[in-house]
Design a protein around this motif. Structure first.
Motif, PDB file in Angstrom:
ATOM      1  N   GLN A  68       9.077   6.112   8.299  1.00 38.28           N
ATOM      2  CA  GLN A  68       8.019   7.083   8.568  1.00 38.28           C
ATOM      3  C   GLN A  68       7.441   7.632   7.268  1.00 38.28           C
ATOM      4  O   GLN A  68       6.225   7.828   7.160  1.00 38.28           O
ATOM      5  CB  GLN A  68       8.552   8.227   9.436  1.00 38.28           C
ATOM      6  CG  GLN A  68       8.830   7.821  10.866  1.00 38.28           C
ATOM      7  CD  GLN A  68       9.484   8.943  11.667  1.00 38.28           C
ATOM      8  OE1 GLN A  68       9.955   9.925  11.115  1.00 38.28           O
ATOM      9  NE2 GLN A  68       9.511   8.766  12.984  1.00 38.28           N
ATOM     10  N   MET A  69       8.310   7.871   6.273  1.00 36.20           N
ATOM     11  CA  MET A  69       7.836   8.368   4.980  1.00 36.20           C
ATOM     12  C   MET A  69       6.947   7.330   4.312  1.00 36.20           C
ATOM     13  O   MET A  69       5.895   7.666   3.756  1.00 36.20           O
ATOM     14  CB  MET A  69       9.018   8.709   4.067  1.00 36.20           C
ATOM     15  CG  MET A  69       9.709  10.006   4.420  1.00 36.20           C
ATOM     16  SD  MET A  69       8.645  11.450   4.300  1.00 36.20           S
ATOM     17  CE  MET A  69       8.280  11.470   2.565  1.00 36.20           C
ATOM     18  N   GLU A  70       7.329   6.068   4.360  1.00 41.27           N
ATOM     19  CA  GLU A  70       6.509   5.018   3.765  1.00 41.27           C
ATOM     20  C   GLU A  70       5.150   4.942   4.451  1.00 41.27           C
ATOM     21  O   GLU A  70       4.116   4.800   3.799  1.00 41.27           O
ATOM     22  CB  GLU A  70       7.232   3.668   3.850  1.00 41.27           C
ATOM     23  CG  GLU A  70       8.426   3.556   2.934  1.00 41.27           C
ATOM     24  CD  GLU A  70       9.233   2.288   3.160  1.00 41.27           C
ATOM     25  OE1 GLU A  70       8.822   1.432   3.974  1.00 41.27           O
ATOM     26  OE2 GLU A  70      10.294   2.156   2.519  1.00 41.27           O
ATOM     27  N   GLU A  71       5.164   5.033   5.778  1.00 45.78           N
ATOM     28  CA  GLU A  71       3.919   5.004   6.537  1.00 45.78           C
ATOM     29  C   GLU A  71       3.047   6.199   6.165  1.00 45.78           C
ATOM     30  O   GLU A  71       1.842   6.061   5.940  1.00 45.78           O
ATOM     31  CB  GLU A  71       4.237   5.020   8.035  1.00 45.78           C
ATOM     32  CG  GLU A  71       3.016   4.915   8.919  1.00 45.78           C
ATOM     33  CD  GLU A  71       3.379   4.926  10.404  1.00 45.78           C
ATOM     34  OE1 GLU A  71       2.500   5.309  11.193  1.00 45.78           O
ATOM     35  OE2 GLU A  71       4.517   4.575  10.755  1.00 45.78           O
ATOM     36  N   PHE A  72       3.645   7.363   6.085  1.00 47.91           N
ATOM     37  CA  PHE A  72       2.910   8.574   5.734  1.00 47.91           C
ATOM     38  C   PHE A  72       2.324   8.462   4.333  1.00 47.91           C
ATOM     39  O   PHE A  72       1.153   8.807   4.104  1.00 47.91           O
ATOM     40  CB  PHE A  72       3.843   9.790   5.830  1.00 47.91           C
ATOM     41  CG  PHE A  72       3.197  11.075   5.420  1.00 47.91           C
ATOM     42  CD1 PHE A  72       2.286  11.701   6.260  1.00 47.91           C
ATOM     43  CD2 PHE A  72       3.504  11.676   4.207  1.00 47.91           C
ATOM     44  CE1 PHE A  72       1.689  12.895   5.888  1.00 47.91           C
ATOM     45  CE2 PHE A  72       2.911  12.860   3.824  1.00 47.91           C
ATOM     46  CZ  PHE A  72       2.001  13.477   4.665  1.00 47.91           C
ATOM     47  N   GLU A  73       3.121   7.971   3.390  1.00 47.59           N
ATOM     48  CA  GLU A  73       2.655   7.836   2.009  1.00 47.59           C
ATOM     49  C   GLU A  73       1.513   6.833   1.921  1.00 47.59           C
ATOM     50  O   GLU A  73       0.556   7.037   1.169  1.00 47.59           O
ATOM     51  CB  GLU A  73       3.810   7.434   1.095  1.00 47.59           C
ATOM     52  CG  GLU A  73       4.804   8.553   0.878  1.00 47.59           C
ATOM     53  CD  GLU A  73       6.079   8.112   0.186  1.00 47.59           C
ATOM     54  OE1 GLU A  73       6.288   6.890  -0.008  1.00 47.59           O
ATOM     55  OE2 GLU A  73       6.885   8.995  -0.157  1.00 47.59           O
ATOM     56  N   SER A  74       1.571   5.749   2.684  1.00 51.20           N
ATOM     57  CA  SER A  74       0.486   4.772   2.625  1.00 51.20           C
ATOM     58  C   SER A  74      -0.772   5.355   3.262  1.00 51.20           C
ATOM     59  O   SER A  74      -1.876   5.100   2.801  1.00 51.20           O
ATOM     60  CB  SER A  74       0.886   3.451   3.268  1.00 51.20           C
ATOM     61  OG  SER A  74       0.897   3.531   4.664  1.00 51.20           O
ATOM     62  N   LYS A  75      -0.623   6.163   4.324  1.00 46.40           N
ATOM     63  CA  LYS A  75      -1.786   6.829   4.923  1.00 46.40           C
ATOM     64  C   LYS A  75      -2.412   7.802   3.937  1.00 46.40           C
ATOM     65  O   LYS A  75      -3.638   7.872   3.820  1.00 46.40           O
ATOM     66  CB  LYS A  75      -1.387   7.574   6.198  1.00 46.40           C
ATOM     67  CG  LYS A  75      -1.185   6.679   7.392  1.00 46.40           C
ATOM     68  CD  LYS A  75      -0.837   7.486   8.631  1.00 46.40           C
ATOM     69  CE  LYS A  75      -0.586   6.587   9.831  1.00 46.40           C
ATOM     70  NZ  LYS A  75      -0.215   7.364  11.033  1.00 46.40           N
ATOM     71  N   GLU A  76      -1.568   8.537   3.219  1.00 39.35           N
ATOM     72  CA  GLU A  76      -2.083   9.466   2.218  1.00 39.35           C
ATOM     73  C   GLU A  76      -2.848   8.718   1.135  1.00 39.35           C
ATOM     74  O   GLU A  76      -3.900   9.147   0.685  1.00 39.35           O
ATOM     75  CB  GLU A  76      -0.943  10.253   1.567  1.00 39.35           C
ATOM     76  CG  GLU A  76      -0.479  11.432   2.339  1.00 39.35           C
ATOM     77  CD  GLU A  76       0.517  12.268   1.533  1.00 39.35           C
ATOM     78  OE1 GLU A  76       1.261  11.703   0.697  1.00 39.35           O
ATOM     79  OE2 GLU A  76       0.552  13.480   1.748  1.00 39.35           O
ATOM     80  N   ALA A  77      -2.310   7.583   0.711  1.00 34.94           N
ATOM     81  CA  ALA A  77      -2.963   6.785  -0.323  1.00 34.94           C
ATOM     82  C   ALA A  77      -4.309   6.276   0.169  1.00 34.94           C
ATOM     83  O   ALA A  77      -5.309   6.312  -0.564  1.00 34.94           O
ATOM     84  CB  ALA A  77      -2.066   5.619  -0.745  1.00 34.94           C
TER      85      ALA A  77
END
Length: 87
Positions: A68-77
């Motif tokens: 979930q953190m990876e997904e969130f970080e990629s969305k932020e990027a």
């Protein structure tokens, strides 16, 4: 006379250094004891979790959170790139 004065200053500084060194060593020993105590607590908790079969569940939760953190970080990027392109 001047040499005796400098020698006295050096002896004073050496004594101060030795005192600080002893204090540091005592603090280090206390931290090591605290760390060992916490490590024993953690080891005991792991044994408890394994015996209850909860360790795998916790590892699974951890993996899901990482995903979930990876997904969130990629969305932020992506949002950051989108804002850059819009400006």
């Amino acid at each position: 006379m001047e040499i005796e004065s400098k020698e006295s200053q050096l002896v004073g500084r050496l004594e101060e250094f030795e005192s600080k060194k002893k204090k540091f060593e005592d603090q280090l020993k206390e931290l090591v004891k605290e760390l060992e105590s916490k490590q024993k607590q953690c080891d005991g908790r792991v044994v408890e979790l394994v015996s209850k079969g909860q360790l795998k569940e916790l590892e699974s939760r951890e993996k899901k959170l990482e995903e979930q953190m990876e997904e969130f970080e990629s969305k932020e990027a992506l949002e950051g790139h989108k804002k850059e392109l819009e400006s």
